[in-house]
Design an enzyme around this catalytic site. Sequence first.
Site, PDB file in Angstrom:
ATOM      1  N   GLN A  95      -4.652  -1.760  10.110  1.00 36.89           N
ATOM      2  CA  GLN A  95      -4.709  -2.473   8.755  1.00 36.89           C
ATOM      3  C   GLN A  95      -5.469  -4.540   9.785  1.00 36.89           C
ATOM      4  OE1 GLN A  95      -3.117  -3.726   6.328  1.00 36.89           O
ATOM      5  NE2 GLN A  95      -3.031  -5.732   5.991  1.00 36.89           N
ATOM      6  N   ASP A 136     -10.868   3.147   4.479  1.00 35.23           N
ATOM      7  CA  ASP A 136     -10.941   1.972   3.840  1.00 35.23           C
ATOM      8  C   ASP A 136     -12.091   1.500   4.772  1.00 35.23           C
ATOM      9  OD1 ASP A 136      -9.879  -0.648   3.932  1.00 35.23           O
ATOM     10  OD2 ASP A 136      -9.560  -0.785   6.228  1.00 35.23           O
ATOM     11  N   LYS A 188       0.743  -0.882   0.110  1.00 33.56           N
ATOM     12  CA  LYS A 188      -0.147   0.316   0.202  1.00 33.56           C
ATOM     13  C   LYS A 188       0.612   1.519   0.165  1.00 33.56           C
ATOM     14  CE  LYS A 188      -3.992  -2.396   2.418  1.00 33.56           C
ATOM     15  NZ  LYS A 188      -4.848  -3.035   3.157  1.00 33.56           N
TER      16      LYS A 188
HETATM   17  N1  LIG Z   1      -8.317  -2.364   7.374  1.00 32.77           N
HETATM   18  C1  LIG Z   1      -7.511  -4.062   5.997  1.00 32.77           C
HETATM   19  N2  LIG Z   1      -8.310  -3.076   4.886  1.00 32.77           N
HETATM   20  C2  LIG Z   1      -7.245  -3.816   3.908  1.00 32.77           C
HETATM   21  O1  LIG Z   1      -8.088  -3.813   2.682  1.00 32.77           O
HETATM   22  C3  LIG Z   1      -7.394  -5.235   3.792  1.00 32.77           C
HETATM   23  C4  LIG Z   1      -6.540  -5.322   5.583  1.00 32.77           C
HETATM   24  N3  LIG Z   1      -7.236  -4.611   7.047  1.00 32.77           N
HETATM   25  N4  LIG Z   1      -6.201  -6.398   6.032  1.00 32.77           N
HETATM   26  C5  LIG Z   1      -5.385  -7.382   4.343  1.00 32.77           C
HETATM   27  C6  LIG Z   1      -7.098  -7.608   3.666  1.00 32.77           C
HETATM   28  C7  LIG Z   1      -5.548  -8.357   2.465  1.00 32.77           C
HETATM   29  N5  LIG Z   1      -6.337  -7.107   0.920  1.00 32.77           N
HETATM   30  C8  LIG Z   1      -4.999  -7.025  -0.278  1.00 32.77           C
HETATM   31  C9  LIG Z   1      -5.249  -5.922  -0.378  1.00 32.77           C
HETATM   32  C10 LIG Z   1      -4.429  -6.625  -1.832  1.00 32.77           C
HETATM   33  C11 LIG Z   1      -3.811  -7.558  -2.542  1.00 32.77           C
HETATM   34  C12 LIG Z   1      -2.974  -7.683  -3.573  1.00 32.77           C
HETATM   35  O2  LIG Z   1      -2.851  -6.581  -4.554  1.00 32.77           O
HETATM   36  N6  LIG Z   1      -2.702  -8.820  -3.664  1.00 32.77           N
HETATM   37  C13 LIG Z   1      -1.491  -9.046  -4.983  1.00 32.77           C
HETATM   38  C14 LIG Z   1      -0.439 -10.031  -4.560  1.00 32.77           C
HETATM   39  C15 LIG Z   1      -0.057 -10.067  -3.608  1.00 32.77           C
HETATM   40  C16 LIG Z   1       1.989 -10.111  -4.219  1.00 32.77           C
HETATM   41  O3  LIG Z   1       2.369  -9.847  -5.006  1.00 32.77           O
HETATM   42  O4  LIG Z   1       2.713 -10.853  -2.617  1.00 32.77           O
HETATM   43  C17 LIG Z   1      -2.220 -10.072  -6.154  1.00 32.77           C
HETATM   44  O5  LIG Z   1      -4.062 -10.140  -5.733  1.00 32.77           O
HETATM   45  O6  LIG Z   1      -2.366  -9.902  -6.835  1.00 32.77           O
HETATM   46  C18 LIG Z   1      -3.739  -9.096  -1.153  1.00 32.77           C
HETATM   47  C19 LIG Z   1      -4.524  -8.678  -0.279  1.00 32.77           C
HETATM   48  C20 LIG Z   1      -6.678  -5.913   2.337  1.00 32.77           C
HETATM   49  N7  LIG Z   1      -6.857  -6.161   2.893  1.00 32.77           N
END
Ligand SMILES: Nc1nc(=O)c2c([nH]1)NC[C@@H]1CN(c3ccc(C(=O)N[C@@H](CCC(=O)O)C(=O)O)cc3)C=[N+]21
Length: 276
Positions: A97, A120, A53
């Site tokens: 988070q 968020d 992020k």
């Molecule tokens: N308050 C809060 N708000 C959130 O929005 C929140 C959270 N807590 N806790 C955890 C989860 C998880 N999350 C992700 C966001 C982006 C990818 C993401 O972009 N992943 C990449 C891959 C990751 C990589 O390349 O290592 C993809 O899907 O292509 C994954 C997971 C947001 N979260």
Amino acid sequence: MKPVMLDGTIVAKEIKENLKDRIAVLSERNITPCLATILVGDNPSSKTYVKMKGNACEKLGINSISIHLPAETNTEQLIRKIDELNSDPSVHGILLQHPVPDHIDERQAFEAISIEKDVDGVTSRGYGQTAFGFGNFPSCTPSAILKILNYYNLSIKGKHAVIVGRSPILGKPVSALLLNEDATVTTCHSQTENLQEILKTADIVVGAVGKPRFIKGEWLKEGAVVLDAGYNKGNIGDVDEESCLAVASAITPVPGGVGPVTIATLLEHTVLSAEK
Ligand SMILES: Nc1nc(=O)c2c([nH]1)NC[C@@H]1CN(c3ccc(C(=O)N[C@@H](CCC(=O)O)C(=O)O)cc3)C=[N+]21
């Protein structure tokens, strides 16, 4: 027929491209959007997400403040930190988070985020606004799912959308958003008795359970549109992609599906908050 791969990286790119102009306009007013993220403890995947992020902010010229609190932090201390950020005029968005360590009352901490900075979409007020179809910041992953459906012109109106999962920042708000788009919505969860039967009638399936490869192709209706919002260890979604590829008409991959759009949405909300 082979399903359409719903490429989240393209959707995310378009969102971020559009933000560049808006950030430039803000810059003329001497405003730099700023997102503060709070991470409590040392969960390795949380660290990775928070870093992602921060990097995404940096690339676009959004300030990011990363606050890392020790695992022993208590609810009161966490809320004090949130209050500081609430009253800091240079901060436009606050992201706590999830998950926080068990001894912290996460709900109480989320509720401490001021509604103007809840980019968020984690507060009950934010959720209420989402459910009633107004407000600026629906939760980012639910928003991302709607953005992907819209980008690929997949219709929602009148469709049966089945959401597997009912968490406060994913299953519940995505159910609300889809309902507001005139879907017929069924929200399933761990106590649902006939999950597979229900899924068989789904035109749109949202995986939001947090169980790796849980949703199987055999459970789906031919031609279903499948959105995988799972983020399990090792970049594994909630959908068993291999079996679902045989029946779905469209599907989001993991990685490269909902995740990147979630991050782009967070940036968009931060910019919007700065504009206000
Ligand atoms: N308050 C809060 N708000 C959130 O929005 C929140 C959270 N807590 N806790 C955890 C989860 C998880 N999350 C992700 C966001 C982006 C990818 C993401 O972009 N992943 C990449 C891959 C990751 C990589 O390349 O290592 C993809 O899907 O292509 C994954 C997971 C947001 N979260």
